[in-house]
Design a protein around this motif. Structure first.
Motif, PDB file in Angstrom:
ATOM      1  N   THR A 103       0.841  -1.202   0.000  1.00  0.00           N
ATOM      2  CA  THR A 103       0.000   0.000   0.000  1.00  0.00           C
ATOM      3  C   THR A 103       0.881   1.258   0.000  1.00  0.00           C
ATOM      4  O   THR A 103       1.872   1.335   0.732  1.00  0.00           O
ATOM      5  CB  THR A 103      -0.905   0.010   1.235  1.00  0.00           C
ATOM      6  N   GLY A 104       0.505   2.221  -0.815  1.00  0.00           N
ATOM      7  CA  GLY A 104       1.250   3.477  -0.845  1.00  0.00           C
ATOM      8  C   GLY A 104       1.572   3.934  -2.253  1.00  0.00           C
ATOM      9  O   GLY A 104       0.947   3.526  -3.225  1.00  0.00           O
ATOM     10  N   ARG A 105       2.555   4.809  -2.356  1.00  0.00           N
ATOM     11  CA  ARG A 105       2.944   5.447  -3.614  1.00  0.00           C
ATOM     12  C   ARG A 105       4.232   4.816  -4.127  1.00  0.00           C
ATOM     13  O   ARG A 105       5.213   4.681  -3.383  1.00  0.00           O
ATOM     14  CB  ARG A 105       3.137   6.942  -3.377  1.00  0.00           C
ATOM     15  N   HIS A 106       4.241   4.490  -5.404  1.00  0.00           N
ATOM     16  CA  HIS A 106       5.409   3.875  -6.026  1.00  0.00           C
ATOM     17  C   HIS A 106       5.813   4.719  -7.232  1.00  0.00           C
ATOM     18  O   HIS A 106       4.980   4.993  -8.109  1.00  0.00           O
ATOM     19  CB  HIS A 106       5.099   2.435  -6.464  1.00  0.00           C
ATOM     20  N   GLU A 107       7.079   5.145  -7.278  1.00  0.00           N
ATOM     21  CA  GLU A 107       7.577   5.982  -8.362  1.00  0.00           C
ATOM     22  C   GLU A 107       8.725   5.273  -9.072  1.00  0.00           C
ATOM     23  O   GLU A 107       9.617   4.712  -8.420  1.00  0.00           O
ATOM     24  CB  GLU A 107       8.062   7.332  -7.826  1.00  0.00           C
ATOM     25  N   TYR A 108       8.710   5.342 -10.401  1.00  0.00           N
ATOM     26  CA  TYR A 108       9.752   4.718 -11.210  1.00  0.00           C
ATOM     27  C   TYR A 108      10.259   5.745 -12.214  1.00  0.00           C
ATOM     28  O   TYR A 108       9.523   6.161 -13.116  1.00  0.00           O
ATOM     29  CB  TYR A 108       9.210   3.471 -11.917  1.00  0.00           C
ATOM     30  N   PRO A 109      11.509   6.193 -12.054  1.00  0.00           N
ATOM     31  CA  PRO A 109      12.048   7.214 -12.962  1.00  0.00           C
ATOM     32  C   PRO A 109      12.342   6.641 -14.338  1.00  0.00           C
ATOM     33  O   PRO A 109      12.623   5.454 -14.497  1.00  0.00           O
ATOM     34  CB  PRO A 109      13.332   7.659 -12.263  1.00  0.00           C
ATOM     35  N   PHE A 110      12.281   7.517 -15.322  1.00  0.00           N
ATOM     36  CA  PHE A 110      12.649   7.145 -16.690  1.00  0.00           C
ATOM     37  C   PHE A 110      13.461   8.274 -17.297  1.00  0.00           C
ATOM     38  O   PHE A 110      13.393   9.430 -16.855  1.00  0.00           O
ATOM     39  CB  PHE A 110      11.416   6.847 -17.554  1.00  0.00           C
ATOM     40  N   SER A 111      14.199   7.964 -18.325  1.00  0.00           N
ATOM     41  CA  SER A 111      15.008   8.958 -19.017  1.00  0.00           C
ATOM     42  C   SER A 111      15.270   8.485 -20.436  1.00  0.00           C
ATOM     43  O   SER A 111      15.591   7.314 -20.653  1.00  0.00           O
ATOM     44  CB  SER A 111      16.324   9.186 -18.278  1.00  0.00           C
ATOM     45  N   LEU A 112      15.117   9.368 -21.384  1.00  0.00           N
ATOM     46  CA  LEU A 112      15.404   9.046 -22.784  1.00  0.00           C
ATOM     47  C   LEU A 112      15.937  10.293 -23.472  1.00  0.00           C
ATOM     48  O   LEU A 112      15.603  11.423 -23.089  1.00  0.00           O
ATOM     49  CB  LEU A 112      14.160   8.521 -23.497  1.00  0.00           C
ATOM     50  N   GLU A 113      16.760  10.093 -24.480  1.00  0.00           N
ATOM     51  CA  GLU A 113      17.342  11.213 -25.219  1.00  0.00           C
ATOM     52  C   GLU A 113      16.650  11.365 -26.567  1.00  0.00           C
ATOM     53  O   GLU A 113      16.525  10.388 -27.317  1.00  0.00           O
ATOM     54  CB  GLU A 113      18.845  10.991 -25.424  1.00  0.00           C
ATOM     55  N   LEU A 114      16.202  12.567 -26.855  1.00  0.00           N
ATOM     56  CA  LEU A 114      15.580  12.826 -28.149  1.00  0.00           C
ATOM     57  C   LEU A 114      16.636  12.753 -29.245  1.00  0.00           C
ATOM     58  O   LEU A 114      17.802  13.065 -29.014  1.00  0.00           O
ATOM     59  CB  LEU A 114      14.912  14.206 -28.161  1.00  0.00           C
ATOM     60  N   PRO A 115      16.250  12.358 -30.452  1.00  0.00           N
ATOM     61  CA  PRO A 115      17.221  12.265 -31.552  1.00  0.00           C
ATOM     62  C   PRO A 115      17.912  13.606 -31.817  1.00  0.00           C
ATOM     63  O   PRO A 115      17.346  14.679 -31.590  1.00  0.00           O
ATOM     64  CB  PRO A 115      16.358  11.831 -32.739  1.00  0.00           C
TER      65      PRO A 115
END
Length: 407
Positions: A103-115
Motif C-alpha cells: 500500500t502506498g505510492r510507487h515511483e519509477y524514474p525514466f530517461s530518454l534522449e531525443l534524436p
C-alpha cells in the motif's frame, strides 16, 4: 486474500524551465517518473513505457465518378520522429516472475534522449498535427493492462539572429482603377519592415507610404497571416488563418499617408515549421489598401516566427537591423489598441480574432515559454480553404481588359 486497487496512475515530467511546462528540443534528455498509488497489496507483472513522436496528415475529398455516383478519397501521410521503448520493472516475455507492491505510492524514474536530427515543432492544425507523447502500461495477472499517456512539447529552435532573418523586407506595388471608359489615377503602396525574423510577443514596426490618386476613399491596413500547408500522396491542402491586424485612417482622393513605424504585435502563435516534409507552417505580413468595389492592392512580406529572440545588441552581420532593434526596445513597447477585423485576405479569408494581449517576460529564454500554454490552449481558429488557383470576382472591366483603354 483481497488484493488492493490502483488509486492513481500518471506520468510526470521533469521540466527544464521555470514556466513548469515540459518543453524539449532535439538532443534534450526527457526525464520524469511514472507514479502509481495503490490502496492495498497488489501483484505486478511489468511496467512498460513507450515514447512516440509523429507528424500526421489526413483529409478526405469527395469526387464524382459519373452517373450520379460519388466516392470519397482519403489522403494520409505520416513521418516518425521518435520511437522509444523501455521496461521499468518486469522481464521479457517467457518469464513469469511477479512483483508485489505494498500500500502506498510507487515511483519509477525514466530517461530518454531525443534524436539529434531536426525535429518538427509540436503543432495542431486542421488537417494534421505534430505530437510527442509518452505512454506507460501497467500489466497485472488476470487483468487487462492499465494505460496512461501524457504529451510533451518539442520546439525545433529557430534563431532569428542570422543574416537571413535579420535582413529588411520591402516591396512596392501600384494599381490603376478603371470603370468602362473612365480611368482614375493610380494607387501606390510601398512598405518595409526592419527584419524577417520575430518571436511571439514582439511588435513589428511597419514603415509604409500610401498615395491615393484615384477618385475613391481608401483605407490602408495590415495583417499577419499564418499559412498551413499539408502534403499527402502528391496532393496539397492549404489553410490560411488571420493572426493579427490593424487599421489605418481613411485616405481621401489625392492624399498621401505615411506610416513611420506603426506597431503590429505578434500574439501567441506556434513557431514556423520549415523542416517537416508533410507539414509547413509559414507566416507573412500583408500591408494592403482596402479599395471599395475593387480588389485590394496588397503587398505580402514573408515572416519567420522563431524561438530564440533577438540578442540585445543584434547581429554584427546586419548593422542596419541592429540599429533599428536597439532603438525599438521592444520589451517596453505597449500593446496597440485592439484593431477591428479587416476584410478578407484576397477576398477568401473570413474575419478573425485580433491579437491576444499577453505579458512578455524579460528573460530571453522565458519569452517563448510564456506563450506556450496560450497558443496550445486557444480555441480552434477560423480557417479558410484556399484554392491554389483562385478566380477573383471583379468588375466587368477587370474581367475584360480589352474594354479598358489604359491596359
Amino acid at each position: 486474500m483481497v488484493l488492493g486497487k490502483v488509486k492513481s496512475f500518471f506520468v510526470s515530467y521533469d521540466c527544464l524551465n521555470d514556466s513548469n511546462v515540459p518543453v524539449f528540443a532535439s538532443g534534450d534528455c526527457v526525464s520524469g517518473r511514472v507514479v502509481v498509488e495503490v490502496t492495498g497489496d497488489i501483484r505486478v507483472k511489468s511496467l512498460h513505457i513507450h515514447a512516440k513522436g509523429l507528424a500526421k496528415v489526413r483529409w478526405t475529398e469527395s469526387r464524382n465518378a459519373g452517373s450520379n455516383t460519388a466516392y470519397t478519397q482519403n489522403y494520409t501521410e505520416e513521418v516518425e520522429y521518435l520511437n522509444y521503448r523501455d521496461i521499468l520493472i518486469g522481464h521479457d516475455r517467457g518469464k513469469r516472475l511477479l512483483f508485489k507492491w505494498a500500500t502506498g505510492r510507487h515511483e519509477y524514474p525514466f530517461s530518454l534522449e531525443l534524436p539529434q536530427i531536426p525535429l518538427a515543432t509540436s503543432f495542431e492544425g486542421k488537417h494534421g498535427s505534430v505530437r510527442y507523447w509518452l505512454k506507460a502500461e501497467l500489466h497485472r495477472p488476470w487483468l487487462l493492462p492499465m494505460k496512461v499517456k501524457k504529451e510533451f512539447t518539442v520546439f525545433e529552435h529557430i534563431d532569428i539572429n542570422t543574416p537571413l532573418l535579420l535582413s529588411p523586407q520591402a516591396g512596392t506595388k501600384e494599381k490603376t482603377l478603371c470603370c468602362w471608359f473612365c480611368t482614375s489615377g493610380p494607387i501606390s503602396l510601398s512598405a518595409k519592415i526592419e527584419r524577417k525574423g520575430y518571436t511571439p510577443g514582439e511588435s513589428i514596426q511597419i514603415f509604409a507610404e500610401i498615395e491615393n490618386c484615384s477618385s475613391r476613399v481608401v483605407v490602408p491596413k495590415a495583417a499577419i497571416y499564418q499559412t498551413q500547408t499539408f502534403y499527402a500522396k502528391g496532393k496539397v491542402k492549404e489553410i490560411k488563418q488571420l493572426v493579427a491586424n490593424l487599421r489605418g485612417d481613411a485616405l481621401p482622393s489625392g492624399k498621401t499617408d505615411t506610416w513611420n513605424g506603426k506597431m503590429l504585435k505578434i500574439p501567441p502563435v506556434s513557431p514556423s515549421i520549415l523542416d517537416c516534409s508533410i507539414i509547413r507552417v509559414e507566416y507573412s505580413l500583408m500591408v494592403y489598401v482596402d479599395i471599395p468595389r475593387a480588389i485590394n492592392l496588397s503587398l505580402s512580406l514573408p515572416l519567420v516566427i522563431g524561438t530564440i529572440p533577438l540578442h540585445p545588441f543584434g547581429s554584427r552581420t546586419s548593422s542596419i537591423s541592429s540599429q533599428c532593434s536597439m532603438t525599438m526596445n521592444w520589451l517596453g513597447i505597449t500593446l496597440p489598441e485592439r484593431p477591428e477585423a479587416p476584410p478578407s485576405y484576397s477576398e477568401v479569408v473570413r474575419e478573425g480574432q485580433g491579437p491576444i494581449e499577453s505579458a512578455v517576460q524579460e528573460d530571453p529564454e522565458g519569452v517563448l515559454y510564456s506563450y506556450i500554454q496560450e497558443f496550445r490552449l486557444q480555441p480552434p481558429p477560423l480557417y479558410s480553404e484556399i484554392d491554389p488557383n483562385p478566380e477573383h470576382s471583379c468588375c466587368p472591366v477587370e474581367q475584360r481588359p480589352d474594354l479598358c483603354p489604359s491596359r
